[in-house]
Design an enzyme around this catalytic site. Structure first.
Site, PDB file in Angstrom:
ATOM      1  N   HIS A 192      -3.062   6.174   4.396  1.00 53.44           N
ATOM      2  CA  HIS A 192      -1.630   6.281   4.668  1.00 53.44           C
ATOM      3  C   HIS A 192      -1.132   7.649   4.171  1.00 53.44           C
ATOM      4  O   HIS A 192      -1.526   8.108   3.094  1.00 53.44           O
ATOM      5  CB  HIS A 192      -0.841   5.203   3.915  1.00 53.44           C
ATOM      6  CG  HIS A 192      -0.968   3.824   4.486  1.00 53.44           C
ATOM      7  ND1 HIS A 192      -1.729   3.502   5.576  1.00 53.44           N
ATOM      8  CD2 HIS A 192      -0.382   2.650   4.077  1.00 53.44           C
ATOM      9  CE1 HIS A 192      -1.613   2.206   5.830  1.00 53.44           C
ATOM     10  NE2 HIS A 192      -0.808   1.664   4.941  1.00 53.44           N
TER      11      HIS A 192
ATOM     12  N   CYS B  75       0.809  -1.226   0.000  1.00 56.86           N
ATOM     13  CA  CYS B  75       0.000   0.000   0.000  1.00 56.86           C
ATOM     14  C   CYS B  75       0.842   1.276   0.000  1.00 56.86           C
ATOM     15  O   CYS B  75       0.557   2.230  -0.725  1.00 56.86           O
ATOM     16  CB  CYS B  75      -0.945  -0.003   1.191  1.00 56.86           C
ATOM     17  SG  CYS B  75      -0.203  -0.618   2.697  1.00 56.86           S
TER      18      CYS B  75
HETATM   19  C1  2RA Z   1       0.569  -2.127   6.445  1.00 52.24           C
HETATM   20  N1  2RA Z   1       1.733  -2.219   4.369  1.00 52.24           N
HETATM   21  O1  2RA Z   1       0.166  -0.964   6.370  1.00 52.24           O
HETATM   22  C2  2RA Z   1       0.903  -2.936   5.243  1.00 52.24           C
HETATM   23  C3  2RA Z   1      -0.312  -3.454   4.559  1.00 52.24           C
HETATM   24  N2  2RA Z   1      -0.045  -3.971   3.262  1.00 52.24           N
HETATM   25  O2  2RA Z   1       0.727  -2.728   7.484  1.00 52.24           O
END
Ligand code: 2RA
Length: 345
Positions: A242, A130
């Protein structure tokens, strides 16, 4: 005649988003099958205005399925993707199991859609982590115009990246703080409510975490192996979305205004950069959205051709389910696979 699509891991955070996105975008599927472990067999989940009954993946015959969107974790993907692919079904996997295999294309359609043709080598396509997906969407136009030499990335990752249990842990700990209950971290290594944790995924020998290494390895595989990348990945008490602080050292000069113009024209990006109170995006505003948002574009005068920016996206959508569905759309729109039912008719 449409495609037959299976979702492996349909009961998880990302699986549910995959179903929503397939329905929202009107993916040309005649049939969508929800698969999960035996534990979830018979459970009902929604797909558009329909309800699907979850079937057990272990007993399922993939021979008539065209595309399997998989979000079932690394060890299941390692074992099952080749078995499913051998049935002539293209697997688009969201785990890290196949991302670094030279014979498996790692795809973000806005960045390297043409690499998809390599899917024929193993019938498997990998979806990036991600944090890398949103990063490379924002970097691609800048790299094309001015050449990125070095990147310093700091991530602020929401708990949904760790799955449903991680989201529950943030909720329960937050509640516990207010009612004065004891807090015992379970999935996280330290308390996450009203805190930040500089640790995602396992530690590697060099002191970096696997999450940080993924940003390096995947950016190089998709964008350019010559770019130098360093990263610090941090978990923050946000449910979805994110965020990333991105510092770039470029080969050629690019002013913040030129970068804004480039990013405004680029696919999948929305620039919100007003240089005033609230004139930037936060993850709360990006949850449920498809775009990668870019704010705070400014010069880094401490190096030659330095630029900073703030990149935010919904990690369950562009960081996972949406990108997976977009990869399937590339396969279909470029005529790279035909529905098996059509060939049989
Ligand atoms: C997280 N990158 O945010 C991982 C999920 N794919 O933990």
């Amino acid at each position: 005649m449409g495609y037959k699509v299976a979702i492996a891991g349909a009961t998880g955070n990302v699986g549910a988003e995959m179903l929503d996105i397939l329905a929202e975008r009107g993916f040309p599927a005649d049939e969508v099958i929800a698969l999960a472990s035996r534990r979830s067999q018979g459970k009902e989940i929604s797909f558009g205005d329909k309800t699907l009954k979850v079937q057990a993946m272990e007993n399922f015959d993939f021979s008539s399925v065209d595309i399997c969107l998989m979000s079932a974790g690394g060890s299941i993907a390692k074992e099952w993707a080749p078995k499913i692919a051998a049935k002539g079904c293209v697997v688009i996997d969201n785990s890290s199991a196949w991302r670094y295999d030279a014979d498996v294309p790692l795809i973000v359609p806005e960045v390297n859609a043409d690499d998809i043709v390599d899917f024929k080598k193993k019938n498997i396509i990998a979806n990036p982590n991600c944090s890398t997906a949103q990063l490379v969407v924002a970097l691609k136009p800048i790299h094309e115009k001015a050449g990125i030499k070095r990147l310093v990335v700091s991530t602020y990752q929401s708990v949904s990246g760790g799955g449903k249990e991680a989201m529950d842990e943030l909720f329960n700990q937050t509640r516990a703080v207010f009612v004065n209950d004891p807090i015992e971290p379970q999935k996280f290594t330290k308390r996450i409510a009203f805190n930040v944790i500089p640790h995602i995924d396992e530690f590697m020998e060099d002191g970096y975490t696997k999450e940080e290494w993924k940003v390096l390895a995947e950016t190089k595989k998709m964008l350019d192996p010559t770019i130098k990348v360093t990263c610090t990945a941090v978990r923050v008490p946000v449910f979805v979305g994110h965020s990333e602080s991105v510092n770039m050292e470029l080969e050629n000069p690019l002013s913040p205004e030129e970068a804004q113009d480039l990013l405004r024209e680029a696919p999948g990006i929305l620039v919100v950069d007003k240089r005033e109170d609230g004139g930037y995006v936060t993850p709360y505003e990006c949850a449920g959205e498809d775009a990668t948002y870019v704010s705070r574009i400014r010069e880094d005068a401490t190096v030659e051709n330095g630029l900073n920016m703030w990149v935010v996206s919904d990690n369950l959508r562009k960081g996972a389910a949406l990108n997976t569905v977009q990869i399937a759309e590339v396969l279909v729109n470029r005529g790279l696979i035909k529905p098996k039912a059509e060939a049989a008719a």
